[in-house]
Design an enzyme around this catalytic site. Structure first.
Site, PDB file in Angstrom:
ATOM      1  CD  GLN A   1      -2.403  -1.277   2.753  1.00  0.00           C
ATOM      2  OE1 GLN A   1      -3.340  -0.570   3.111  1.00  0.00           O
ATOM      3  NE2 GLN A   1      -1.829  -2.151   3.557  1.00  0.00           N
ATOM      4  CG  ASN A   2       4.195   1.297   2.300  1.00  0.00           C
ATOM      5  OD1 ASN A   2       3.149   1.605   2.887  1.00  0.00           O
ATOM      6  ND2 ASN A   2       5.134   0.570   2.856  1.00  0.00           N
ATOM      7  CB  VAL A   3       3.051   5.994  -2.482  1.00  0.00           C
ATOM      8  CG1 VAL A   3       1.591   5.573  -2.551  1.00  0.00           C
ATOM      9  CG2 VAL A   3       3.265   6.958  -1.304  1.00  0.00           C
TER      10      VAL A   3
ATOM     11  CG  HIS B   1      -2.965   2.598  -1.869  1.00  0.00           C
ATOM     12  ND1 HIS B   1      -2.922   2.501  -0.501  1.00  0.00           N
ATOM     13  CD2 HIS B   1      -4.114   1.996  -2.251  1.00  0.00           C
ATOM     14  CE1 HIS B   1      -4.008   1.865  -0.065  1.00  0.00           C
ATOM     15  NE2 HIS B   1      -4.748   1.540  -1.107  1.00  0.00           N
TER      16      HIS B   1
ATOM     17  CB  CYS C   1      -2.734  14.950 -21.508  1.00  0.00           C
ATOM     18  SG  CYS C   1      -1.001  15.108 -21.037  1.00  0.00           S
TER      19      CYS C   1
ATOM     20  N   PRO D   1       4.071  -3.982  15.612  1.00  0.00           N
ATOM     21  CG  PRO D   1       5.172  -1.922  15.825  1.00  0.00           C
ATOM     22  CD  PRO D   1       4.546  -2.833  14.823  1.00  0.00           C
TER      23      PRO D   1
HETATM   24  P1  NAD Z   1      -1.286   3.044   8.630  1.00  0.00           P
HETATM   25  O1  NAD Z   1      -0.585   4.328   8.803  1.00  0.00           O
HETATM   26  O2  NAD Z   1      -2.745   2.993   8.701  1.00  0.00           O
HETATM   27  O3  NAD Z   1      -0.762   1.970   9.709  1.00  0.00           O
HETATM   28  C1  NAD Z   1       0.573   1.756   9.967  1.00  0.00           C
HETATM   29  C2  NAD Z   1       0.740   0.468  10.786  1.00  0.00           C
HETATM   30  O4  NAD Z   1       2.128   0.253  10.965  1.00  0.00           O
HETATM   31  C3  NAD Z   1       0.115   0.491  12.181  1.00  0.00           C
HETATM   32  O5  NAD Z   1      -0.646  -0.684  12.382  1.00  0.00           O
HETATM   33  C4  NAD Z   1       1.339   0.503  13.122  1.00  0.00           C
HETATM   34  O6  NAD Z   1       1.105  -0.191  14.335  1.00  0.00           O
HETATM   35  C5  NAD Z   1       2.356  -0.204  12.281  1.00  0.00           C
HETATM   36  N1  NAD Z   1       3.768   0.063  12.616  1.00  0.00           N
HETATM   37  C6  NAD Z   1       4.312   1.167  13.212  1.00  0.00           C
HETATM   38  N2  NAD Z   1       5.643   0.994  13.328  1.00  0.00           N
HETATM   39  C7  NAD Z   1       5.942  -0.208  12.784  1.00  0.00           C
HETATM   40  C8  NAD Z   1       7.146  -0.938  12.604  1.00  0.00           C
HETATM   41  N3  NAD Z   1       8.347  -0.460  12.995  1.00  0.00           N
HETATM   42  N4  NAD Z   1       7.075  -2.160  12.011  1.00  0.00           N
HETATM   43  C9  NAD Z   1       5.886  -2.673  11.610  1.00  0.00           C
HETATM   44  N5  NAD Z   1       4.712  -2.024  11.766  1.00  0.00           N
HETATM   45  C10 NAD Z   1       4.744  -0.808  12.336  1.00  0.00           C
HETATM   46  O7  NAD Z   1      -0.743   2.504   7.258  1.00  0.00           O
HETATM   47  P2  NAD Z   1      -1.389   1.560   6.188  1.00  0.00           P
HETATM   48  O8  NAD Z   1      -2.124   0.457   6.824  1.00  0.00           O
HETATM   49  O9  NAD Z   1      -0.313   1.275   5.244  1.00  0.00           O
HETATM   50  O10 NAD Z   1      -2.501   2.422   5.414  1.00  0.00           O
HETATM   51  C11 NAD Z   1      -2.554   3.780   5.229  1.00  0.00           C
HETATM   52  C12 NAD Z   1      -2.211   4.357   3.859  1.00  0.00           C
HETATM   53  O11 NAD Z   1      -1.126   5.210   4.067  1.00  0.00           O
HETATM   54  C13 NAD Z   1      -1.748   3.466   2.778  1.00  0.00           C
HETATM   55  O12 NAD Z   1      -2.702   3.480   1.812  1.00  0.00           O
HETATM   56  C14 NAD Z   1      -0.479   4.094   2.188  1.00  0.00           C
HETATM   57  O13 NAD Z   1      -0.721   4.432   0.843  1.00  0.00           O
HETATM   58  C15 NAD Z   1      -0.307   5.344   2.920  1.00  0.00           C
HETATM   59  N6  NAD Z   1       1.043   5.645   3.427  1.00  0.00           N
HETATM   60  C16 NAD Z   1       2.167   5.239   2.769  1.00  0.00           C
HETATM   61  C17 NAD Z   1       3.424   5.524   3.287  1.00  0.00           C
HETATM   62  C18 NAD Z   1       4.636   5.054   2.548  1.00  0.00           C
HETATM   63  O14 NAD Z   1       4.608   4.938   1.339  1.00  0.00           O
HETATM   64  N7  NAD Z   1       5.718   4.736   3.267  1.00  0.00           N
HETATM   65  C19 NAD Z   1       3.543   6.230   4.476  1.00  0.00           C
HETATM   66  C20 NAD Z   1       2.371   6.663   5.122  1.00  0.00           C
HETATM   67  C21 NAD Z   1       1.139   6.349   4.583  1.00  0.00           C
HETATM   68 ZN    ZN Z   2      -0.723  17.015 -19.823  1.00  0.00          ZN
END
Ligand code: NAD
Ligand code: ZN
Length: 251
Positions: free
Chosen positions: A105-107, A123, A134, A218
């Site tokens: 889900q990370n970007v 995502h 465009c 955690p």
């Molecule tokens: P979230 O922010 O909802 O949840 C983060 C989770 O990570 C929590 O459950 C937390 O307990 C856990 N966490 C915290 N520290 C940790 C560690 N050291 N190791 C393992 N887990 C840990 O994030 P989500 O569920 O990914 O959903 C939210 C949306 O946020 C996603 O759609 C994503 O696109 C976006 N997002 C992406 C990034 C990125 O690309 N790095 C950063 C922030 C948010």
């Molecule tokens: Zn354009």
């Protein structure tokens, strides 16, 4: 042997036997790379209101404000971020032939930086900018941010190629992710609060089709008591390091 250590052993045994493993990752896997998650302590949402800035309606109403309040800050964080042991551990499982795909889900692009070959960016990617009018796309790095928002050659505004609240997931990516979830024997769910749909539903699909769900986080999540078979409570990097070391011994 501590409780966590014996759970890691159980998880290692399940991973080592899997022919088709899949990982679902969330913001938590990148916390040890210095990128804060959205929810929870230290999360981005403690500072800014998601509906105010991370919704497509906000971007369409005031692109400049969303660029200044959200996109520029994330861009700066990602510029310096490097993969951690959580990302490299998943790459190692792929090399061992035990993990087919990482659905993230990370970007932030850190799974690809760590060398994982098959990554579904559920995502989207913050490293790519796309035109709001465009089909043109650009590398973030290649676009001078002298003007905010930056412009496409066609004159319209650019935006990061990410899914904002209120926007649908690409149908092809969604279908492939659901198929992988239905077919895997083990799903590793790492660092996600499992609250954002439809990604949060993938472990449910996997579980219904008989997969063993291993969660690394955690904190307990929505999945912990009803869906997860093994919950490894701890930071992704530390737990993954230990897990991969034990899986490698079993191979
Ligand atoms: P979230 O922010 O909802 O949840 C983060 C989770 O990570 C929590 O459950 C937390 O307990 C856990 N966490 C915290 N520290 C940790 C560690 N050291 N190791 C393992 N887990 C840990 O994030 P989500 O569920 O990914 O959903 C939210 C949306 O946020 C996603 O759609 C994503 O696109 C976006 N997002 C992406 C990034 C990125 O690309 N790095 C950063 C922030 C948010
Ligand atoms: Zn354009």
């Amino acid at each position: 042997m501590t409780h966590l250590s014996s759970l890691i052993d159980q998880a290692a045994t399940a991973c080592a036997q899997a022919k088709r493993g899949v990982a679902l990752t969330g913001a938590g896997i990148s916390v040890e790379s210095g990128i804060p998650p959205f929810r929870g302590k230290g999360g981005l949402w403690e500072k800014i209101d998601p509906m105010k800035y991370a919704h497509i309606d906000a971007l369409e109403a005031d692109p400049e404000e969303v660029w200044r309040m959200l996109f520029m800050g994330i861009g700066e964080l990602l510029r310096h971020a490097a993969p951690n042991a959580g990302h490299t551990g998943l790459r190692r499982l792929e090399e061992l032939g035990l993990l087919q795909t990482v659905i993230t889900q990370n970007v932030d692009g850190l799974h690809q930086k760590a060398g994982s070959q098959d990554v579904i960016e559920f995502h989207g990617s913050h490293a790519v900018l796309r035109c709001m009018r465009c089909p043109q796309r650009y590398d973030w790095q290649a676009v001078p941010l002298t003007m905010i928002p930056p412009l496409c050659a066609c004159g319209a505004y650019l935006r990061p190629d990410v899914i904002m609240f209120g926007e649908p997931i690409d149908v092809g990516l969604l279908q492939r992710s659901q198929m992988l979830a239905a077919q895997c024997e083990v799903m590793l769910v790492v660092g996600t609060s499992a609250t954002v749909q439809p990604a949060a539903y993938l472990p449910v699909i996997a579980k219904r089709n008989g997969a063993c769900i291993i969660e690394i986080n955690p904190e307990p999540t929505e999945l912990t008591h009803h869906i997860s078979d093994i919950t490894l409570l701890g930071p992704a990097g530390k737990v993954m390091d230990e897990l991969v070391a034990r899986v490698a011994k079993l191979r």
